[in-house]
Design an enzyme around this catalytic site. Structure first.
Site, mmCIF file in Angstrom:
data_model
loop_
_atom_site.group_PDB
_atom_site.id
_atom_site.type_symbol
_atom_site.label_atom_id
_atom_site.label_comp_id
_atom_site.label_asym_id
_atom_site.label_seq_id
_atom_site.Cartn_x
_atom_site.Cartn_y
_atom_site.Cartn_z
ATOM 1 N N ASP A 4 0.848 -1.245 -0.001
ATOM 2 C CA ASP A 4 0.090 0.012 0.010
ATOM 3 C C ASP A 4 0.885 1.268 -0.052
ATOM 4 O O ASP A 4 1.674 1.494 0.875
ATOM 5 C CB ASP A 4 -0.817 -0.019 1.255
ATOM 6 C CG ASP A 4 -2.103 0.902 1.109
ATOM 7 O OD1 ASP A 4 -1.684 2.142 0.665
ATOM 8 O OD2 ASP A 4 -3.199 0.714 1.128
ATOM 9 N N ASP A 26 -7.191 4.641 -8.528
ATOM 10 C CA ASP A 26 -8.504 4.260 -7.969
ATOM 11 C C ASP A 26 -9.119 5.793 -7.657
ATOM 12 O O ASP A 26 -8.318 6.169 -6.764
ATOM 13 C CB ASP A 26 -8.852 3.164 -6.876
ATOM 14 C CG ASP A 26 -8.017 1.905 -7.373
ATOM 15 O OD1 ASP A 26 -8.576 1.672 -8.461
ATOM 16 O OD2 ASP A 26 -7.542 1.121 -6.523
ATOM 17 N N LYS A 30 -16.629 8.301 -3.488
ATOM 18 C CA LYS A 30 -17.188 8.732 -2.220
ATOM 19 C C LYS A 30 -16.506 9.647 -1.432
ATOM 20 O O LYS A 30 -15.342 9.118 -1.118
ATOM 21 C CB LYS A 30 -17.781 7.333 -1.580
ATOM 22 C CG LYS A 30 -18.788 6.580 -2.363
ATOM 23 C CD LYS A 30 -19.672 5.749 -1.644
ATOM 24 C CE LYS A 30 -20.846 5.220 -2.453
ATOM 25 N NZ LYS A 30 -21.029 3.596 -2.341
ATOM 26 N N THR A 99 -0.031 3.240 -20.355
ATOM 27 C CA THR A 99 -0.180 1.976 -19.447
ATOM 28 C C THR A 99 -1.384 1.014 -19.994
ATOM 29 O O THR A 99 -2.153 1.478 -20.876
ATOM 30 C CB THR A 99 -0.357 2.487 -17.997
ATOM 31 O OG1 THR A 99 -1.796 2.813 -17.826
ATOM 32 C CG2 THR A 99 0.399 3.759 -17.527
ATOM 33 N N GLU A 102 -4.604 2.970 -19.561
ATOM 34 C CA GLU A 102 -4.679 3.800 -20.348
ATOM 35 C C GLU A 102 -5.171 3.608 -21.732
ATOM 36 O O GLU A 102 -5.887 3.888 -22.513
ATOM 37 C CB GLU A 102 -3.365 4.658 -20.585
ATOM 38 C CG GLU A 102 -3.315 5.827 -21.241
ATOM 39 C CD GLU A 102 -2.093 6.733 -21.134
ATOM 40 O OE1 GLU A 102 -1.151 6.238 -20.432
ATOM 41 O OE2 GLU A 102 -2.025 7.676 -21.639
HETATM 42 C C1 LIG Z 1 -7.153 1.413 -12.249
HETATM 43 S S1 LIG Z 1 -5.671 0.613 -11.907
HETATM 44 C C2 LIG Z 1 -4.449 1.317 -12.658
HETATM 45 C C3 LIG Z 1 -3.238 0.327 -12.978
HETATM 46 C C4 LIG Z 1 -2.096 0.724 -13.892
HETATM 47 N N1 LIG Z 1 -1.375 1.791 -13.266
HETATM 48 C C5 LIG Z 1 -2.303 1.282 -15.360
HETATM 49 O O1 LIG Z 1 -2.356 2.408 -15.494
HETATM 50 O O2 LIG Z 1 -2.506 0.368 -16.267
HETATM 51 C C6 LIG Z 1 -5.553 1.277 -10.412
HETATM 52 C C7 LIG Z 1 -4.260 0.724 -9.554
HETATM 53 O O3 LIG Z 1 -3.816 1.431 -8.429
HETATM 54 C C8 LIG Z 1 -3.446 0.699 -7.243
HETATM 55 N N2 LIG Z 1 -3.717 1.383 -6.029
HETATM 56 C C9 LIG Z 1 -4.794 2.266 -5.700
HETATM 57 N N3 LIG Z 1 -4.532 2.608 -4.440
HETATM 58 C C10 LIG Z 1 -3.312 2.126 -4.133
HETATM 59 C C11 LIG Z 1 -2.581 2.445 -2.820
HETATM 60 N N4 LIG Z 1 -3.036 3.038 -1.688
HETATM 61 N N5 LIG Z 1 -1.664 1.577 -2.865
HETATM 62 C C12 LIG Z 1 -0.664 1.004 -3.930
HETATM 63 N N6 LIG Z 1 -1.607 0.854 -4.986
HETATM 64 C C13 LIG Z 1 -2.893 1.371 -5.027
HETATM 65 C C14 LIG Z 1 -4.374 -0.626 -7.569
HETATM 66 O O4 LIG Z 1 -3.940 -1.608 -6.955
HETATM 67 C C15 LIG Z 1 -4.381 -0.670 -9.102
HETATM 68 O O5 LIG Z 1 -3.626 -1.552 -9.671
#
Ligand SMILES: C[S@@+](CC[C@H](N)C(=O)[O-])C[C@H]1O[C@@H](n2cnc3c(N)ncnc32)[C@H](O)[C@@H]1O
Length: 122
Positions: A4, A26, A30, A99, A102
């Protein structure tokens, strides 16, 4: 590192990092989960600590509300805005890797929001 991002301050020494990429984080839409957004103040304070004096954060998202939330957060937590686009892929940018997510958003015709923030001198 699989973990994390709220522990980034434990993974890197102060000033060790040159660039942090926030790629399609993400959005946590909310309001009660706003603290989990990767541009929330507790994350920004940790980014500042691990970034070098020339350090930058490059953020990309397909999510307009997350982008609108994030830009003022950076500006009020010690970062300046160096670049900003609300349709980054309108032009070719071979220097900036596309990515996995993307690619999907581009296929769906969604605009890509992108900003580059620089750590302000202390
Ligand atoms: C929509 S995916 C995008 C994945 C990649 N970065 C891409 O652009 O293809 C969002 C990613 O953010 C990561 N993520 C979200 N909050 C996180 C956090 N607090 N720590 C680490 N990773 C996080 C999730 O595990 C997920 O892999």
């Amino acid at each position: 590192i699989m973990g994390d991002a709220d522990r980034i301050g434990e993974w890197f020494a102060p000033g060790e990092v040159d660039v942090i990429h926030l790629n399609f984080s993400d959005p946590w839409p909310k309001k009660r989960y706003a603290k989990r957004r990767l541009s929330a103040p507790s994350f920004l304070e940790q980014y500042k600590a691990v970034l070098s004096s020339q350090g930058k954060i490059i953020m990309k998202t397909d999510n307009a509300p997350l982008f609108e939330f994030s830009v003022p957060q950076f500006l009020s937590h010690g970062f300046s805005l160096e670049e900003m686009s609300v349709d980054f892929r309108r032009e070719e940018h071979p220097e900036d890797a596309i990515t996995e997510y993307e690619e999907k958003f581009i296929e769906q015709g969604k605009p890509i929001y992108r900003a580059v923030f620089a750590k302000e001198k202390a």
